[in-house]
Design an enzyme around this catalytic site. Sequence first.
Site, short mmCIF file in Angstrom:
data_model
loop_
_atom_site.label_atom_id
_atom_site.label_comp_id
_atom_site.label_asym_id
_atom_site.label_seq_id
_atom_site.Cartn_x
_atom_site.Cartn_y
_atom_site.Cartn_z
N LYS A 188 0.85 -1.21 0.00
CA LYS A 188 0.00 0.00 0.00
C LYS A 188 0.88 1.25 0.00
O LYS A 188 0.69 2.16 -0.79
CB LYS A 188 -0.91 -0.02 1.22
CG LYS A 188 -1.84 1.17 1.31
CD LYS A 188 -2.78 1.06 2.49
CE LYS A 188 -3.56 2.37 2.64
NZ LYS A 188 -4.47 2.38 3.78
N GLU A 194 10.56 -4.88 4.32
CA GLU A 194 10.60 -6.30 3.95
C GLU A 194 10.26 -6.47 2.47
O GLU A 194 10.96 -7.17 1.72
CB GLU A 194 9.59 -7.12 4.78
CG GLU A 194 9.92 -7.24 6.24
CD GLU A 194 9.26 -6.15 7.09
OE1 GLU A 194 8.99 -5.04 6.55
OE2 GLU A 194 9.03 -6.40 8.28
N GLY A 248 -4.82 -2.04 5.09
CA GLY A 248 -4.05 -3.20 4.63
C GLY A 248 -4.75 -4.52 4.91
O GLY A 248 -4.88 -5.38 4.03
N ARG A 249 -5.23 -4.71 6.14
CA ARG A 249 -5.81 -6.01 6.51
C ARG A 249 -7.22 -6.19 5.97
O ARG A 249 -7.85 -7.21 6.19
CB ARG A 249 -5.76 -6.20 8.02
CG ARG A 249 -6.34 -5.06 8.83
CD ARG A 249 -5.92 -5.19 10.29
NE ARG A 249 -6.35 -4.04 11.10
CZ ARG A 249 -5.67 -2.91 11.24
NH1 ARG A 249 -4.53 -2.75 10.59
NH2 ARG A 249 -6.11 -1.94 12.01
N GLU A 339 -4.55 -6.99 14.97
CA GLU A 339 -4.02 -5.67 14.58
C GLU A 339 -5.15 -4.63 14.68
O GLU A 339 -4.89 -3.44 14.92
CB GLU A 339 -3.45 -5.71 13.15
CG GLU A 339 -2.47 -4.59 12.87
CD GLU A 339 -1.73 -4.71 11.54
OE1 GLU A 339 -2.35 -4.49 10.50
OE2 GLU A 339 -0.52 -5.02 11.55
N HIS A 370 -4.57 -33.62 17.62
CA HIS A 370 -3.44 -34.41 18.11
C HIS A 370 -2.33 -33.51 18.64
O HIS A 370 -1.18 -33.95 18.76
CB HIS A 370 -2.93 -35.33 16.99
CG HIS A 370 -3.98 -36.31 16.57
ND1 HIS A 370 -4.14 -37.54 17.17
CD2 HIS A 370 -4.96 -36.22 15.64
CE1 HIS A 370 -5.16 -38.16 16.62
NE2 HIS A 370 -5.68 -37.39 15.69
N LYS A 480 9.52 -1.27 14.08
CA LYS A 480 10.05 -0.93 12.75
C LYS A 480 11.14 0.12 12.88
O LYS A 480 12.21 0.03 12.27
CB LYS A 480 8.95 -0.34 11.87
CG LYS A 480 7.95 -1.31 11.32
CD LYS A 480 7.04 -0.55 10.34
CE LYS A 480 5.75 -1.29 10.06
NZ LYS A 480 4.80 -0.50 9.29
O1 F6P Z 1 2.24 -4.38 9.93
C1 F6P Z 1 1.90 -3.08 9.69
C2 F6P Z 1 1.35 -2.88 8.31
O2 F6P Z 1 1.18 -1.51 8.12
C3 F6P Z 1 0.04 -3.63 8.04
O3 F6P Z 1 -1.06 -2.99 8.55
C4 F6P Z 1 0.07 -3.74 6.56
O4 F6P Z 1 -0.84 -4.68 6.11
C5 F6P Z 1 1.51 -4.13 6.34
O5 F6P Z 1 2.24 -3.36 7.30
C6 F6P Z 1 2.06 -3.92 4.96
O6 F6P Z 1 2.00 -2.58 4.54
P1 F6P Z 1 2.20 -2.17 3.03
O7 F6P Z 1 1.08 -2.76 2.24
O8 F6P Z 1 2.17 -0.68 3.03
O9 F6P Z 1 3.52 -2.71 2.57
#
Ligand code: F6P
Length: 521
Positions: A188, A194, A248-249, A339, A370, A480
Amino acid sequence: MNVFRSITPVRETLNELFASDPTRADRYVGRLGELRIDWSRQPVNDDVLRDLRMVARKAGLSDRFSALMSGAVSNVTEGRRVLHSALRAPSDRVIDVDGHNVVADVHAVLNAMSTFAARIRSDERITDIVNIGIGGSDLGPAMAAQALQAYRHPRLRAHFVSNVDGADLARVLAEVRPESTLFIVVSKTFTTIETLTNARTARTWLVSALGESAVRDHFVAVSTAEEKVVEFGIDPASMFGFWEWVGGRYSVWSAVGLSLMVLIGGDAFRELLAGGHDVDEHMRLTLVEHDRLDDNIVVTLAMIGVLHRNVLERTSKAVLPYAQELARFPAYLQQLDMESNGKRVTERGEPVDGATGPIIWGEPGTNGQHAFYQLLHQGTDVVPVDFIGFARPHHDLDGHHDLLMANLFAQAQALAFGRASATETHRHFPGDRPSTLILAPQLTPRVLGQLIAMYEHLVYVQGVIWGIDSFDQWGVELGKELATGLAPLLAGESVNKSSPTVDPATAAAVQWYRDHRTMPS
Ligand code: F6P
């Protein structure tokens, strides 16, 4: 006064509740789209349900929901609207934001996605799709791609890379070939370290095999931040957009679901959206049109969750799908619920009055049986459970499915009603352990859409009751920030134990890491 004191829990056990009212097996069951939802094994009777709904009414739930759906700034700490429901609205709906119909934008992107998906699906050269993203830019499409694997194009394989741990990307790069792989970079913000790290490494891998010109055909981006996508080196013509008002979620319904759409096709993806819309309609009709909380199944489930959390003081909830394809569903719900509702202050920044979101966890049945079900049956903590099962599987292996479902029904029964043993205490099953049973004819795209939207709205309802902002996630920021500050130290900068941002324990651990990382194994 704490509002939860107005809720008087039942005194009877589930055994006693069923003995005094066998009709609860029929009365405490509802339909939500194709979902049959049974809360008869929850510790409620008509009085408790009335008390719970009264709490929801006093929180102004119908008005809050109406405001959410019509584009009010419901994410107050970030000053954003929350309109994921617009992503699954039919094209003739109008949702007006500042004089602009956002549903038209949504369908324009959906159409562009469908055209792209159809092109990739008919391009024999492409065999593998690699989705690079994390959190909401990974969990939704990854969960749904697995859930709907029966609908996948036979030539296409989807891979999901999220972890900055190079082992994640290395595993996938070892399985795919540059000339037949499409990378979909999903972020987003397009600033997530990452995702950018994985995307850069994947880009280098592709370019070293096929040259710079290959990026155009093998990389697309999904983002709200066009200039950052361009900065990264992806042509804006190869970008699918979405909007600030999609959290995002809550974004699997948007272009974030592109890898899923390529995998299962545009029609199946639209069925998923239709499933989400079915639940939106249930919410709208019961809350906005008729203000009938009693008829709203999601509110009933959410308020039973409030009963567990705030009255019975249960800290966790297990989600146990009896469908191997839903193996990632608990992980998906972890982000959606934890979250969203893992908050300790209200929207206004005051301490909350009581507990908020539970810990969500789970594994598919029968594997969980199990592993951890021992604790569910005889442990000292009572863990409310959501069981999920389907009448028809997508395979035709004889005998398996009846056995799977027999296990599901048996577990719900054993937890609720137990079995007394007067002589051997370790063989005694106390019972009275609550569960909700969610059944559907088959795990289709539409049913998956209904399931996801049901949990989305459940989380929102609970957030309203707790007075929190379910749409921000400030709690992930500190880690972060610290990681960004520590990275140069790991790479070689000198560790200064007196630095205000590095505590002595961390400085010692970093030093140990630096001493050991170059040692031969
Ligand atoms: O973990 C924090 C967060 O902002 C989430 O809410 C989001 O889904 C994720 O990082 C990834 O964010 P982006 O889509 O901006 O890479």
